[in-house]
Design a protein around this motif. Structure first.
Motif, PDB file in Angstrom:
ATOM      1  N   GLU A  83      85.502 -24.452   0.315  1.00 16.82           N
ATOM      2  CA  GLU A  83      85.581 -24.557  -1.239  1.00 16.82           C
ATOM      3  C   GLU A  83      86.089 -23.033  -1.572  1.00 16.82           C
ATOM      4  OE1 GLU A  83      82.091 -25.669  -2.707  1.00 16.82           O
ATOM      5  OE2 GLU A  83      82.125 -27.989  -1.828  1.00 16.82           O
ATOM      6  N   GLU A  84      86.715 -22.873  -2.699  1.00 16.14           N
ATOM      7  CA  GLU A  84      87.057 -21.538  -3.540  1.00 16.14           C
ATOM      8  C   GLU A  84      85.964 -20.988  -3.776  1.00 16.14           C
ATOM      9  OE1 GLU A  84      88.294 -18.353  -5.596  1.00 16.14           O
ATOM     10  OE2 GLU A  84      87.068 -20.369  -6.523  1.00 16.14           O
ATOM     11  N   ARG A  85      84.869 -21.295  -4.164  1.00 11.37           N
ATOM     12  CA  ARG A  85      83.604 -20.718  -4.535  1.00 11.37           C
ATOM     13  C   ARG A  85      83.228 -19.673  -3.390  1.00 11.37           C
ATOM     14  NH1 ARG A  85      79.049 -24.254  -7.020  1.00 11.37           N
ATOM     15  NH2 ARG A  85      78.293 -22.116  -7.503  1.00 11.37           N
ATOM     16  N   TRP A  86      83.198 -20.415  -2.189  1.00 11.32           N
ATOM     17  CA  TRP A  86      82.598 -19.915  -1.051  1.00 11.32           C
ATOM     18  C   TRP A  86      83.723 -18.673  -0.567  1.00 11.32           C
ATOM     19  CZ3 TRP A  86      79.276 -17.445   1.648  1.00 11.32           C
ATOM     20  CH2 TRP A  86      79.653 -17.140   2.860  1.00 11.32           C
ATOM     21  N   THR A  87      84.947 -19.132  -0.503  1.00  8.55           N
ATOM     22  CA  THR A  87      85.962 -18.218   0.127  1.00  8.55           C
ATOM     23  C   THR A  87      85.942 -17.060  -0.725  1.00  8.55           C
ATOM     24  OG1 THR A  87      87.659 -19.091  -1.074  1.00  8.55           O
ATOM     25  CG2 THR A  87      87.266 -20.068   1.440  1.00  8.55           C
ATOM     26  N   SER A  88      85.757 -17.006  -2.053  1.00  5.80           N
ATOM     27  CA  SER A  88      85.687 -15.797  -2.950  1.00  5.80           C
ATOM     28  C   SER A  88      84.640 -14.891  -2.391  1.00  5.80           C
ATOM     29  CB  SER A  88      85.553 -16.354  -4.171  1.00  5.80           C
ATOM     30  OG  SER A  88      85.445 -15.123  -5.365  1.00  5.80           O
ATOM     31  N   LEU A  89      83.328 -15.679  -2.093  1.00 10.54           N
ATOM     32  CA  LEU A  89      82.306 -14.788  -1.844  1.00 10.54           C
ATOM     33  C   LEU A  89      82.538 -14.218  -0.380  1.00 10.54           C
ATOM     34  CD1 LEU A  89      79.560 -17.326  -3.397  1.00 10.54           C
ATOM     35  CD2 LEU A  89      79.720 -14.858  -4.175  1.00 10.54           C
ATOM     36  N   ALA A  90      82.850 -14.986   0.571  1.00  9.80           N
ATOM     37  CA  ALA A  90      83.177 -14.460   1.712  1.00  9.80           C
ATOM     38  C   ALA A  90      84.081 -13.493   1.759  1.00  9.80           C
ATOM     39  CB  ALA A  90      83.727 -15.746   2.794  1.00  9.80           C
ATOM     40  N   GLY A  91      84.969 -13.382   1.095  1.00  6.71           N
ATOM     41  CA  GLY A  91      85.753 -12.104   0.584  1.00  6.71           C
ATOM     42  C   GLY A  91      85.213 -10.852   0.200  1.00  6.71           C
TER      43      GLY A  91
END
Length: 374
Positions: A248-256
């Motif tokens: 999910e984009e919400r997670w990939t943004s946080l992972a970044g």
């Protein structure tokens, strides 16, 4: 191949101990398990802590000091618990450092009577985080409806959280949302996301206990074939939800921004039904990136005769879904099972905490030296 616990570790499963008490610390038992049984974390709960205090005089010295200070029962519970957890954090600090903050974690639970009070849960979590004052602490918050916003608030403040008493897949989705919301808040507040840890603890064996009782009442052949299948299937499908979240984009943004995933943790892995293999909730849930917390008896059983067969989760998602579908077809109400388990879980932990309060009230009245056996 090495022993089974080593194979588990090589398979990407973090081995944690589901127990903590003063004797395990003073006698070096926890350090020994870390050295020889691949233990890299500890979970505790109100029941195990109550048993530790009630069944030993190891706390007598600290209790005597608490009496002299005029400390009340509630504060005594908190101070005794924090003392043990702080010590355990120090024992496992090398594992925390070696894993760059992923493992080496020790969990302490907010008082279970607060499970349905969001604001008081947050206040208690803040207090425990401050009192223990160790970076490898997890504060346990139950996955009740009222616990969800508390989880988000604490994560946003930089408090590492173990989400506990989680049963249903729908509640796990809500926990994922609470985690993502909290981590986004932490990012916006300027916290170092790489230092904030979280696990989502899905309880395993209790599900089979409740579902099997219902299947036994149905008592037809289809129901009998489903005995002992619900817990593992539910956990495997939780892992599928975890993988979906990672996309999910919400997670990939946080992972970044440096965030680490909220790992799934298999809790309640001790087998309740003696007809089942005593390692099943460990060996049937092997997959990388999860935590498996075990009572010591289960830990030793796995070391003695556990058979690690590689990944036993990700190739079985379709089978797991068929199990849950079949349970519904024979008349087992999945949602009701999970609601009952959550309610009972809170009630059981609350009863343990209240029993501990009674024990401590007696011990404080008698100067701290009298040990009650339970």
């Amino acid at each position: 191949m090495g022993d089974a616990l080593e194979q588990l570790t090589r398979s990407g499963v973090a081995i944690w101990l589901d127990d903590l008490g003063r004797q395990r610390l003073t006698g070096g038992g926890l350090a020994d398990l870390a050295r020889h049984r691949h233990v890299t974390g500890v979970t505790s709960n109100p029941t195990t802590f109550t048993n530790a205090v009630a069944n030993t005089d190891a706390y007598a010295g600290q209790l005597t000091d608490l009496v002299l200070r005029g400390v009340g029962v509630e504060s005594a519970q908190r101070e005794l618990n924090c003392f043990d957890v702080r010590w355990a954090c120090d024992v496992l600090r090398p594992a925390y450092e070696d894993s760059d903050g992923v493992d080496g974690r020790v969990s302490i639970e907010v008082a279970p009577g607060l499970a349905y009070d969001t604001e008081r849960t947050v206040a208690e979590a803040r207090a425990l985080w401050w009192l223990v004052d160790r970076p490898n602490l997890f504060v346990k918050i139950p996955a009740t409806r009222q616990g969800l916003p508390a989880i988000s608030t604490c994560l946003a403040e930089g408090i590492s959280i173990n989400v506990t008493l989680m049963f249903s897949l729908e509640r796990y989705r809500q926990v994922q949302d609470a985690f993502l919301t909290g981590m986004a808040g932490a990012r916006d507040a300027g916290h170092d996301l790489s230092r904030i840890g979280s696990v989502a603890s899905i309880f395993v064996s209790r599900i089979d206990t409740e579902v099997d009782q219902r299947l036994d009442k149905i008592a037809d052949e289809a129901a009998r074939r489903l005995r002992g299948s619900a817990a593992v299937a539910n956990a495997r499908l939780a892992r599928r939800l975890y993988e979906q979240m990672l996309g999910e984009e919400r997670w990939t943004s946080l992972a970044g921004a440096g965030a680490r995933p909220q790992r799934l943790l298999w809790a309640s892995t001790g087998v309740k039904d003696p007809s089942y293999d005593d390692t099943r909730y460990v060996v049937d849930l092997v997959t990388d990136g999860v935590v498996c917390t075990m009572p010591e008896a289960t830990l030793h059983a796995v070391a003695d005769h556990g058979r690690i067969r590689g990944d036993t989760v990700r190739e079985h998602y379709d089978d797991a879904q068929r199990v849950l579908d079949s349970l519904r077809e024979v008349g087992v109400d999945y949602d009701d099972v999970m609601a009952v388990l959550e309610k009972e879980g809170v009630e059981k932990f609350s009863a343990s905490w209240e029993h501990l309060a009674e024990i401590l009230a007696d011990r404080l009245r008698t100067g701290g030296a009298t040990s009650e056996r339970v």
